[in-house]
Design an enzyme around this catalytic site. Structure first.
Site, PDB file in Angstrom:
ATOM      1  N   ALA A 140     106.753  11.833  64.553  1.00 23.40           N
ATOM      2  CA  ALA A 140     105.764  11.375  64.777  1.00 23.40           C
ATOM      3  C   ALA A 140     105.168  12.717  66.092  1.00 23.40           C
ATOM      4  CB  ALA A 140     105.838  10.005  65.587  1.00 23.40           C
ATOM      5  N   GLY A 185     104.593  15.239  65.646  1.00 30.41           N
ATOM      6  CA  GLY A 185     104.044  16.520  64.913  1.00 30.41           C
ATOM      7  C   GLY A 185     102.950  16.473  64.318  1.00 30.41           C
ATOM      8  N   ALA A 192     102.662  14.305  60.477  1.00 31.52           N
ATOM      9  CA  ALA A 192     102.729  13.324  60.701  1.00 31.52           C
ATOM     10  C   ALA A 192     101.151  13.001  61.704  1.00 31.52           C
ATOM     11  CB  ALA A 192     103.849  13.574  61.798  1.00 31.52           C
ATOM     12  N   ASP A 223     117.120  11.249  64.447  1.00 26.05           N
ATOM     13  CA  ASP A 223     117.788  12.794  64.593  1.00 26.05           C
ATOM     14  C   ASP A 223     117.911  13.001  63.002  1.00 26.05           C
ATOM     15  OD1 ASP A 223     119.427  15.017  64.854  1.00 26.05           O
ATOM     16  OD2 ASP A 223     118.898  14.816  66.885  1.00 26.05           O
ATOM     17  N   LEU A 224     117.939  13.928  62.865  1.00 29.34           N
ATOM     18  CA  LEU A 224     117.705  14.828  61.575  1.00 29.34           C
ATOM     19  C   LEU A 224     119.055  15.160  61.252  1.00 29.34           C
ATOM     20  CD1 LEU A 224     114.799  16.830  61.023  1.00 29.34           C
ATOM     21  CD2 LEU A 224     115.379  15.174  59.902  1.00 29.34           C
ATOM     22  N   SER A 226     110.688  17.934  59.716  1.00 28.68           N
ATOM     23  CA  SER A 226     112.031  18.892  59.486  1.00 28.68           C
ATOM     24  C   SER A 226     112.068  20.080  60.307  1.00 28.68           C
ATOM     25  CB  SER A 226     111.065  19.590  58.474  1.00 28.68           C
ATOM     26  OG  SER A 226     111.610  20.620  57.370  1.00 28.68           O
ATOM     27  N   LYS A 230     113.634  24.668  53.079  1.00 31.99           N
ATOM     28  CA  LYS A 230     112.500  23.739  52.256  1.00 31.99           C
ATOM     29  C   LYS A 230     113.365  23.798  50.426  1.00 31.99           C
ATOM     30  CE  LYS A 230     110.047  22.274  54.194  1.00 31.99           C
ATOM     31  NZ  LYS A 230     110.202  21.308  55.360  1.00 31.99           N
ATOM     32  N   VAL A 258      99.617  25.307  57.603  1.00 29.74           N
ATOM     33  CA  VAL A 258      98.564  24.373  57.474  1.00 29.74           C
ATOM     34  C   VAL A 258      97.441  24.136  58.798  1.00 29.74           C
ATOM     35  CG1 VAL A 258      98.484  21.562  57.854  1.00 29.74           C
ATOM     36  CG2 VAL A 258     100.227  22.643  56.594  1.00 29.74           C
ATOM     37  N   SER A 315     102.056  25.697  62.932  1.00 25.98           N
ATOM     38  CA  SER A 315     101.327  26.324  62.081  1.00 25.98           C
ATOM     39  C   SER A 315     100.034  27.475  62.790  1.00 25.98           C
ATOM     40  CB  SER A 315     100.800  26.586  61.047  1.00 25.98           C
ATOM     41  OG  SER A 315     100.322  25.212  60.652  1.00 25.98           O
TER      42      SER A 315
END
Length: 342
Positions: free
Chosen positions: A10, A12, A15, A62-63, A84, A161, A189, A201
């Protein structure tokens, strides 16, 4: 009854746009962040753009850890898995990107399955489509996949990815056949940022305006506006026919010199800082020996990776994209507003 959507990552760039658009459409939102100590900061950032954001629920996940995922997914109607790892150059160990991208996706999807969430939309990337080719196809589509075995052209980020998205499709096919999945595969993006610390980006625009790129290598980027990326996620979540499909979200292709020319015309006060000459390829290759960022640029030198965004345009976006030029200028305007150039 108001539906609730879980949006991972959230804090990012993508997001946060999705969260604001979901609130505007009347959804309730639960977001995940890595550190709950930042919860008030994230809410405050979002609340500057939508009053309902001040009260959104934020939970910690956490990823790379199992804790919290099932609790995050319990009681929601949809999952938008956006979180990500973001690369800073090209890491020496590809697993730095691959492991959290792949394992994080599986943690999110496994929690959604166990919580009975019927529809999931995952943010993948056109990096999972456009890399690993000895001879670059003129146009790529959602039918194409990057070849991770071709490590000369498929660097750690596109590899991460690609493996993450493949793992997601395999999981749904083999371990969650009753759960629906769609993936959104954006190119680079751009568009408006929502605070000074959310650049992602858009940092390439900040570097250009800040005079950090004195000469531009012959590198090009296909771009899309974050507002269209958000719309695509929400449409893929809402439209029954989107289940089981990949959607490349992609608009115009620009070289860095074309970026600089557009910015110089729109903001003449910055013209002296923007590059007007091309960096010779041999110098870029030399710099790539010492810099991860330059190594990433080197992979794009003299290449034109072009992915068709037609499918998403027609099926998700009502027939049109925000232009790449407008996305670029929206990035620049918001960077200036938040004093985030440099």
């Amino acid at each position: 009854m108001q539906k609730k959507v879980l949006v991972t990552g959230a804090s990012g760039f993508i997001a946060q746009q999705i969260i604001l658009d979901l609130l505007e459409r009347g959804y309730s939102v639960r977001g995940t962040i890595r550190d709950l100590s930042r919860a008030e900061h994230v809410r405050g950032t979002l609340a500057q753009h939508h009053p309902d954001a001040a009260g959104i629920e934020l939970v910690q996940t956490d990823l790379e850890a199992d804790d919290g995922w099932l609790e995050a997914a319990t009681g929601v109607d949809h999952l938008l898995h956006v979180a990500s790892p973001l690369p800073l150059g090209a890491p020496k160990d590809p697993q730095v990107l691959i492991r959290p991208a792949r394992d994080g996706a599986l943690r999110a999807l496994r929690a959604a399955r166990d919580a009975g969430v019927p529809r999931c939309v995952m943010t993948s990337s056109c990096a999972a489509i456009a890399y690993g080719y000895d001879r670059q196809p003129e146009v790529l589509t959602e039918e194409d996949w990057s070849d991770t075995d071709n490590t000369r052209d498929c660097l750690p980020y596109p590899t991460s990815k690609t493996l993450a998205e493949r793992a997601a499709w395999d999981f749904v096919a083999n371990e969650a056949p009753d759960m629906e999945l769609a993936t959104i595969n954006p190119v680079v993006v751009l568009g408006p940022i929502r605070s000074a610390d959310v650049r992602a980006s858009v940092s390439v625009v900040a570097q250009l305006l800040g005079g950090k790129i004195m000469m531009a290598p012959n590198v090009g980027l296909q771009v899309v506006d974050v507002r269209d990326v958000s719309r695509a996620h929400i449409a893929a979540m809402e439209k029954p026919e989107a289940a089981g499909q990949r959607f490349a979200v992609a608009e115009e292709f620009f070289t860095l010199l074309q970026f600089a020319s557009i910015l110089a015309e729109a903001y003449p006060d910055y013209a002296d800082k923007l590059p007007s000459r091309q960096l010779p390829g041999f110098i870029l290759r030399f710099l790539a020996l010492f810099s991860g960022d330059m190594k990433t640029f080197c992979a794009e030198l003299d290449r034109r990776r072009y992915v068709s965004g037609d499918k998403a345009r027609e099926q998700l976006l009502g027939g049109s994209y925000i232009s790449g030029k407008d996305a670029l200028l929206a990035s620049a305007e918001s960077l200036m507003r938040y004093n985030a150039i440099g």
